[in-house]
Scaffold this motif. Structure first.
Motif, mmCIF file in Angstrom:
data_model
loop_
_atom_site.group_PDB
_atom_site.id
_atom_site.type_symbol
_atom_site.label_atom_id
_atom_site.label_comp_id
_atom_site.label_asym_id
_atom_site.label_seq_id
_atom_site.Cartn_x
_atom_site.Cartn_y
_atom_site.Cartn_z
ATOM 1 N N UNK A 22 92.998 20.596 20.252
ATOM 2 C CA UNK A 22 92.222 21.630 19.593
ATOM 3 C C UNK A 22 91.176 22.266 20.490
ATOM 4 N N UNK A 23 91.017 21.731 21.713
ATOM 5 C CA UNK A 23 89.984 22.258 22.598
ATOM 6 C C UNK A 23 90.322 23.675 23.031
ATOM 7 N N UNK A 24 89.327 24.510 23.143
ATOM 8 C CA UNK A 24 89.497 25.883 23.580
ATOM 9 C C UNK A 24 88.572 26.130 24.757
ATOM 10 N N UNK A 25 89.118 26.639 25.808
ATOM 11 C CA UNK A 25 88.303 26.993 26.968
ATOM 12 C C UNK A 25 87.988 28.473 26.907
ATOM 13 N N UNK A 26 86.717 28.783 26.858
ATOM 14 C CA UNK A 26 86.266 30.169 26.743
ATOM 15 C C UNK A 26 85.702 30.605 28.079
ATOM 16 N N UNK A 27 86.230 31.651 28.638
ATOM 17 C CA UNK A 27 85.764 32.179 29.913
ATOM 18 C C UNK A 27 84.997 33.466 29.641
ATOM 19 N N UNK A 28 83.750 33.446 30.008
ATOM 20 C CA UNK A 28 82.886 34.600 29.775
ATOM 21 C C UNK A 28 82.531 35.203 31.115
ATOM 22 N N UNK A 29 82.813 36.484 31.293
ATOM 23 C CA UNK A 29 82.469 37.186 32.511
ATOM 24 C C UNK A 29 81.242 38.065 32.226
ATOM 25 N N UNK A 49 85.570 39.297 25.957
ATOM 26 C CA UNK A 49 85.747 38.560 27.204
ATOM 27 C C UNK A 49 86.246 37.137 26.992
ATOM 28 N N UNK A 50 86.709 36.811 25.817
ATOM 29 C CA UNK A 50 87.164 35.449 25.513
ATOM 30 C C UNK A 50 88.624 35.294 25.931
ATOM 31 N N UNK A 51 88.892 34.181 26.575
ATOM 32 C CA UNK A 51 90.260 33.837 26.959
ATOM 33 C C UNK A 51 90.512 32.381 26.578
ATOM 34 N N UNK A 52 91.391 32.158 25.635
ATOM 35 C CA UNK A 52 91.658 30.821 25.122
ATOM 36 C C UNK A 52 92.835 30.221 25.883
ATOM 37 N N UNK A 53 92.651 29.010 26.410
ATOM 38 C CA UNK A 53 93.709 28.300 27.120
ATOM 39 C C UNK A 53 94.389 27.326 26.172
ATOM 40 N N UNK A 57 98.511 25.082 29.109
ATOM 41 C CA UNK A 57 97.864 25.729 30.246
ATOM 42 C C UNK A 57 96.752 24.879 30.827
ATOM 43 N N UNK A 58 96.053 24.142 29.964
ATOM 44 C CA UNK A 58 95.014 23.251 30.459
ATOM 45 C C UNK A 58 95.605 22.118 31.298
ATOM 46 N N UNK A 59 96.758 21.580 30.841
ATOM 47 C CA UNK A 59 97.429 20.518 31.607
ATOM 48 C C UNK A 59 97.882 21.057 32.963
ATOM 49 N N UNK A 60 98.476 22.264 32.964
ATOM 50 C CA UNK A 60 98.932 22.857 34.227
ATOM 51 C C UNK A 60 97.756 23.141 35.164
ATOM 52 N N UNK A 61 96.633 23.594 34.595
ATOM 53 C CA UNK A 61 95.467 23.882 35.421
ATOM 54 C C UNK A 61 94.943 22.618 36.076
ATOM 55 N N UNK A 62 94.889 21.529 35.309
ATOM 56 C CA UNK A 62 94.426 20.261 35.871
ATOM 57 C C UNK A 62 95.388 19.736 36.928
ATOM 58 N N UNK A 63 96.686 19.906 36.673
ATOM 59 C CA UNK A 63 97.674 19.381 37.617
ATOM 60 C C UNK A 63 97.597 20.106 38.961
ATOM 61 N N UNK A 64 97.594 21.427 38.925
ATOM 62 C CA UNK A 64 97.608 22.199 40.164
ATOM 63 C C UNK A 64 96.252 22.193 40.878
#
Length: 376
Positions: A22-29, A49-53, A57-64
């Motif tokens: 349920x976690x959402x990563x919010x990127x604010x520019x 400016x919200x971008x929900x992962x 996508x969070x697993x792939x981001x952590x892996x790479x």
């Protein structure tokens, strides 16, 4: 000056896996933080400016993010391309089988006397037989046609190296898949239900753990040879035996993790909500076991490839004439090849080492990526 901030929004009272889902990563520019007020950030500007992962996508981001994991993935892809696509373009392979180089064969006249009767009843005596034998002077010679030379039978070693990767990698993936399926099912049942179910399954695990696998493989190889089973069926029996002795470790791992998780608050809540047993196991328990299970699978892949190489070195693996990395290394058992022909056994040794290291690197990266307790 542009700044980027990441906020992780998840309910406080959740299980690790539910929090990850349920976690959402919010990127604010914010191009100019000094000119924007807090109210503006919580208004239209923030929504734009919200971008929900997603969890994937969070697993792939952590892996790479892990450099060693990316290196391991690249090595694995290169090995698979080398093993499965390389023979397609090799002139010394046809339909997945190696082809002899006839130029490396020579005719030898054997002075053998043969007496026979012709059609007219006359006795005829022959004194020689012409046969084709490998040219021993050309074995191991590296050339533009044979990058690693040829073996005693005239087969290209570089092509055998590619075909050997097919056998070794295929055995590893099939065996680890079967081991994981059996281990997860039996270990999950033993850990969740407990009681007599746990006792029966774990006693079977204890019995199989006490049986030495290598003597069993020796007995199996002798039995197959005595019954005339010298074809590809030997590989099937090899995979069955490796699976039979390999699932016990996975079952113990899954059982231990489920025993520690089934009494936690989120499982009591799931029980009170009336969820089915299958949903409680596969939606709440097993996802929390995935990090440890992934590490076990990747380590098991390397161990199976190493076991296949060991059996091939002892002549107990694939049928005679089937190229595998272990069978190619077995040539190092002869002192002549160990000292005079390193191109026979060093390349497959390097491939086995790279495969095991790559699986370990990828396993470590997947463990950290799937682990919901990881903060980074």
């Amino acid at each position: 000056m542009e700044e980027k901030k990441e906020f992780s929004q998840a309910p406080v009272e959740e299980t690790p896996v539910e929090a990850l889902e349920t976690a959402e990563t919010v990127i604010v520019e914010t191009p100019n933080m000094e000119e924007e007020t807090v109210d503006e950030l919580h208004g239209e500007n923030l929504n734009d400016r919200v971008k929900v992962l997603s969890p994937g996508m969070m697993v792939a981001k952590r892996f790479f993010r892990s450099k060693l994991s990316v290196v391991g993935l690249v090595i694995l892809i290169a090995l698979f391309v080398f093993s499965f696509l390389g023979p397609v373009f090799s002139p010394w392979a046809e339909n997945g089988q190696p082809v002899k180089d006839t130029e490396n064969l020579q005719e030898i006249v054997l002075p053998v006397r043969i007496d026979f009767i012709d059609e007219n009843g006359n006795k005829v005596t022959a004194y020689d037989i012409t046969v084709e034998m490998p040219d021993w002077n050309k074995r191991g010679d590296i050339s533009a046609q044979h990058w690693l030379g040829t073996d005693d039978a005239g087969y290209d070693l570089f092509t055998n190296l590619m075909l050997g990767g097919r056998i070794s990698l295929t055995i590893g993936f099939i065996v680890i898949l079967l081991e994981t399926i059996i281990g997860v099912i039996l270990g999950g049942l033993a850990g969740y239900f407990g009681g007599w179910v746990d006792q029966v399954i774990m006693r079977v695990v204890d019995i199989l753990s006490c049986i030495p696998s290598l003597p069993i493989m020796l007995i199996l190889s002798a039995t197959l040879t005595a019954n005339g089973i010298l074809d590809i069926r030997r590989l099937y029996y090899l995979m069955i035996v490796l699976t039979l002795f390999g699932w016990v470790g996975t079952a113990r791992l899954v059982r231990g993790q489920i025993l520690s998780l089934r009494e936690q608050e989120f499982m009591l809540a799931a029980k009170c909500s009336g969820l089915a047993t299958s949903k409680k196991i596969f939606r709440h328990l097993l996802p929390n076991v995935m990090p440890q299970l992934i590490v076990s699978m990747t380590m098991g892949l390397g161990s199976i490839i190493l076991m296949e190489a060991t059996l091939g070195f002892l002549g107990l693996g694939a049928p005679l004439g089937t190229p595998t990395w272990g069978a190619m290394i077995s040539s190092a058992a002869k002192l002549e090849y160990l000292s005079g022909y390193p191109n026979f056994w060093i390349p497959p040794g390097i491939c086995i080492t790279l495969a095991i290291l790559a699986f370990n690197f990828v396993g470590d990266g997947l463990r950290d990526a799937f682990d919901p307790k990881m903060k980074r």
